[in-house]
Design a protein around this motif. Structure first.
Motif, PDB file in Angstrom:
ATOM      1  N   PRO A   1       0.801  -1.235   0.000  1.00  0.00           N
ATOM      2  CA  PRO A   1       0.000   0.000   0.000  1.00  0.00           C
ATOM      3  C   PRO A   1       0.831   1.282   0.000  1.00  0.00           C
ATOM      4  CG  PRO A   1      -0.922  -1.582   1.550  1.00  0.00           C
ATOM      5  CD  PRO A   1       0.400  -2.129   1.104  1.00  0.00           C
ATOM      6  N   LEU A   2       2.121   1.164   0.309  1.00  0.00           N
ATOM      7  CA  LEU A   2       2.981   2.346   0.294  1.00  0.00           C
ATOM      8  C   LEU A   2       3.052   2.948  -1.103  1.00  0.00           C
ATOM      9  CD1 LEU A   2       4.983   4.077   2.007  1.00  0.00           C
ATOM     10  CD2 LEU A   2       6.781   2.513   1.264  1.00  0.00           C
TER      11      LEU A   2
ATOM     12  N   ILE B   1      21.852   3.489   1.656  1.00  0.00           N
ATOM     13  CA  ILE B   1      20.632   2.707   1.423  1.00  0.00           C
ATOM     14  C   ILE B   1      19.523   3.172   2.363  1.00  0.00           C
ATOM     15  CG2 ILE B   1      19.638   0.387   1.546  1.00  0.00           C
ATOM     16  CD1 ILE B   1      22.362  -0.715   0.717  1.00  0.00           C
ATOM     17  N   THR B   2      19.890   3.483   3.595  1.00  0.00           N
ATOM     18  CA  THR B   2      18.896   3.956   4.565  1.00  0.00           C
ATOM     19  C   THR B   2      18.274   5.273   4.116  1.00  0.00           C
ATOM     20  OG1 THR B   2      20.084   2.862   6.369  1.00  0.00           O
ATOM     21  CG2 THR B   2      18.532   4.601   6.975  1.00  0.00           C
ATOM     22  N   VAL B   3      19.091   6.163   3.577  1.00  0.00           N
ATOM     23  CA  VAL B   3      18.556   7.421   3.036  1.00  0.00           C
ATOM     24  C   VAL B   3      17.566   7.128   1.911  1.00  0.00           C
ATOM     25  CG1 VAL B   3      19.143   9.527   1.766  1.00  0.00           C
ATOM     26  CG2 VAL B   3      20.556   8.806   3.690  1.00  0.00           C
ATOM     27  N   GLY B   4      17.908   6.153   1.067  1.00  0.00           N
ATOM     28  CA  GLY B   4      16.993   5.766  -0.004  1.00  0.00           C
ATOM     29  C   GLY B   4      15.678   5.230   0.527  1.00  0.00           C
ATOM     30  N   VAL B   5      15.741   4.463   1.606  1.00  0.00           N
ATOM     31  CA  VAL B   5      14.517   3.936   2.219  1.00  0.00           C
ATOM     32  C   VAL B   5      13.669   5.078   2.786  1.00  0.00           C
ATOM     33  CG1 VAL B   5      13.609   2.498   4.084  1.00  0.00           C
ATOM     34  CG2 VAL B   5      15.538   1.697   2.727  1.00  0.00           C
ATOM     35  N   LEU B   6      14.306   6.014   3.458  1.00  0.00           N
ATOM     36  CA  LEU B   6      13.572   7.155   4.019  1.00  0.00           C
ATOM     37  C   LEU B   6      12.893   7.970   2.915  1.00  0.00           C
ATOM     38  CD1 LEU B   6      16.094   8.344   6.764  1.00  0.00           C
ATOM     39  CD2 LEU B   6      13.862   7.271   7.133  1.00  0.00           C
ATOM     40  N   LEU B   7      13.611   8.193   1.813  1.00  0.00           N
ATOM     41  CA  LEU B   7      13.013   8.917   0.690  1.00  0.00           C
ATOM     42  C   LEU B   7      11.840   8.141   0.102  1.00  0.00           C
ATOM     43  CD1 LEU B   7      16.199  10.248  -1.173  1.00  0.00           C
ATOM     44  CD2 LEU B   7      14.506  11.598   0.064  1.00  0.00           C
TER      45      LEU B   7
ATOM     46  N   VAL C   1       9.870   6.018   1.685  1.00  0.00           N
ATOM     47  CA  VAL C   1       8.737   6.061   2.617  1.00  0.00           C
ATOM     48  C   VAL C   1       8.080   7.441   2.611  1.00  0.00           C
ATOM     49  CG1 VAL C   1       8.085   5.918   5.049  1.00  0.00           C
ATOM     50  CG2 VAL C   1       9.661   4.229   4.074  1.00  0.00           C
ATOM     51  N   LEU C   2       8.890   8.481   2.657  1.00  0.00           N
ATOM     52  CA  LEU C   2       8.344   9.837   2.732  1.00  0.00           C
ATOM     53  C   LEU C   2       7.655  10.253   1.434  1.00  0.00           C
ATOM     54  CD1 LEU C   2      11.250  11.636   4.637  1.00  0.00           C
ATOM     55  CD2 LEU C   2       9.034  10.929   5.558  1.00  0.00           C
ATOM     56  N   CYS C   3       8.243   9.872   0.298  1.00  0.00           N
ATOM     57  CA  CYS C   3       7.690  10.278  -1.000  1.00  0.00           C
ATOM     58  C   CYS C   3       6.732   9.244  -1.576  1.00  0.00           C
ATOM     59  CB  CYS C   3       8.826  10.536  -1.992  1.00  0.00           C
ATOM     60  SG  CYS C   3       9.974  11.838  -1.487  1.00  0.00           S
TER      61      CYS C   3
ATOM     62  N   PHE D   1      11.618   9.844  -5.414  1.00  0.00           N
ATOM     63  CA  PHE D   1      11.588  11.161  -4.787  1.00  0.00           C
ATOM     64  C   PHE D   1      11.518  12.289  -5.808  1.00  0.00           C
ATOM     65  CE2 PHE D   1      15.986  10.983  -5.945  1.00  0.00           C
ATOM     66  CZ  PHE D   1      16.406  12.305  -6.048  1.00  0.00           C
ATOM     67  N   TYR D   2      12.076  12.060  -7.007  1.00  0.00           N
ATOM     68  CA  TYR D   2      12.122  13.148  -7.979  1.00  0.00           C
ATOM     69  C   TYR D   2      10.726  13.517  -8.485  1.00  0.00           C
ATOM     70  CZ  TYR D   2      11.703   9.554 -11.627  1.00  0.00           C
ATOM     71  OH  TYR D   2      11.275   8.515 -12.417  1.00  0.00           O
ATOM     72  N   LEU D   3       9.765  12.579  -8.374  1.00  0.00           N
ATOM     73  CA  LEU D   3       8.399  12.907  -8.787  1.00  0.00           C
ATOM     74  C   LEU D   3       7.809  14.007  -7.915  1.00  0.00           C
ATOM     75  CD1 LEU D   3       6.895   9.360  -9.536  1.00  0.00           C
ATOM     76  CD2 LEU D   3       7.789  11.043 -11.155  1.00  0.00           C
ATOM     77  N   GLN D   4       8.180  14.014  -6.644  1.00  0.00           N
ATOM     78  CA  GLN D   4       7.701  15.063  -5.748  1.00  0.00           C
ATOM     79  C   GLN D   4       8.289  16.416  -6.133  1.00  0.00           C
ATOM     80  OE1 GLN D   4       5.355  14.461  -3.499  1.00  0.00           O
ATOM     81  NE2 GLN D   4       5.357  12.284  -4.056  1.00  0.00           N
TER      82      GLN D   4
END
Length: 377
Positions: free
Chosen positions: A97-98, A355-361, A363-365, A369-372
């Motif tokens: 669902p994410l 990789i963790t930064v990628g996961v955070l992006l 989840v948040l987006c 992330f570039y679509l945002q």
């Protein structure tokens, strides 16, 4: 999303945090973390099937697809084995669902996570290199030394071949996307073309290039592009676009980045090499016309024009004990005297935090992330 799905995301972040801790402290991601994440990811997908948010076919495709992407990133030398397993597990554990607002290929978690890892990492590295470039001397010397080597006859021939290959791959992907009615936005399409191009170059590097192979493959690429294009003007336009992309990325940017990247590497005595160190150059065994052996250092390349036995080349796993022993024996024979008995080593980069930064992006987006950012403009 439900509380359960938020809990799954929180669990994934806990695994990421532990992986970051061990990666920074020991330069390794423990199997208890990566395999535990894989196990949790499989259970998460089975639970999603039970809740009706996914299907068995999707789970199978996700399992093998994310494993393939993780292996490909390892094969390209981007990830270590531990990073690949961490990536695989994260693709599985993220709840479906994410990505409910996405559709088509862009909703595939391995692709989303890859984009959210590689693009910010690349931007960060380029930003750091440009920052270093601003404060160094002899800027023109670095630029000229990065570009002038590409003006040699053999290299120019290879560049023309690569350009035709890029045009052929781009035309093929455009045709396939149109045939299957895939809706791929322009940035993703360019990324897919470049990724396929790099992969094909690596595969072709196993084959020795000759004038005949250049001509055959180059002609095939032009033929494909002409057949895909609806008109001559369309062919010229697409050729000009790919020419610009290739010239900027694979000639100007690539050579400049390689030149700037040398600012980050360090020279290490071969006697002091340690297992796991990642070399920043290749060492190739060559032969003179009289049959005598010598060793040559060179920048990493996908070109198959390299003759001789490659002794050392950059890899995600780093130098092995056997390779270090072989190098030290060659030092005793005086093989690297002209290089000061040293080898260039890449700086240690812990990829688990990236990789963790990628996961955070992700989840948040809830997607790339570039679509945002595109929506902001």
């Amino acid at each position: 999303m439900s509380y359960y799905e938020y809990y799954i995301i929180f669990l994934a972040l806990i695994f990421c945090g532990y992986a970051c801790y061990t990666d920074i402290k020991t330069q390794k991601i423990r199997n208890i973390c990566s395999f535990g994440l894989l196990y949790a990811g499989v259970l998460s997908q089975l639970m999603a099937w039970f809740l009706g948010t996914t299907t068995p076919l999707y789970i199978i495709g996700l399992f093998f697809g994310s494993g393939f992407v993780g292996f490909a990133l390892y094969w390209f030398g981007i990830f270590s084995p531990g990073d690949s397993k961490l990536f695989w597990g994260l693709c599985l554990i993220l709840p479906p669902p994410l990505f409910r607002l996405l559709s088509g290929i862009i909703s595939f978690p391995p692709l989303i996570l890859t984009l959210n890892i590689i693009i910010p990492y690349t931007i960060g590295i380029l930003g750091f290199l440009l920052f270093k470039f601003v404060f160094i001397r002899h800027k023109l010397r670095i630029i000229s030394s990065s570009i002038i080597p590409n003006l040699q006859k053999e290299i120019l021939l290879g560049q023309i071949f690569n350009l035709l290959l890029l045009v052929g791959i781009g035309s093929t992907i455009t045709y396939i996307a149109g045939f299957f009615a895939w809706e791929i936005n322009r940035p993703l399409q360019i990324g897919l073309v470049l990724t396929t191009f790099i992969l094909v170059r690596i595969l072709l590097s196993k084959i020795r290039k000759t004038t005949t192979s250049y001509a055959v493959i180059g002609f095939a690429c032009i033929w494909v592009s002409l057949n895909v294009s609806t008109s001559i003007s369309g062919f010229v336009y697409s050729f000009a676009v790919f020419l610009g992309i290739y010239f900027f990325i694979f000639i100007i940017a690539k050579q400049l980045v390689l030149g700037l990247a040398m600012l980050l590497v360090k020279d290490v005595d071969i006697a002091n090499l340690q297992i796991g160190m990642i070399p920043a150059e290749q060492i190739v065994e060559r032969k003179h016309k009289d049959g005598s052996i010598y060793y040559e250092k060179r920048q990493v390349t996908f070109s198959s024009g390299i003759t001789g036995n490659i002794i050392v080349t950059p890899s995600a796993t780093g130098l092995s004990k056997e390779t270090i022993t072989e190098l030290q024996k060659l030092v005793e024979q005086g093989a690297f005297t002209e290089y000061g008995n040293q080898i260039k080593i890449q700086p240690d980069i812990c990829f688990a935090p990236v990789i963790t930064v990628g996961v955070l992006l992700t989840v948040l987006c809830q997607g790339p992330f570039y679509l945002q950012f595109i929506q902001l403009f």
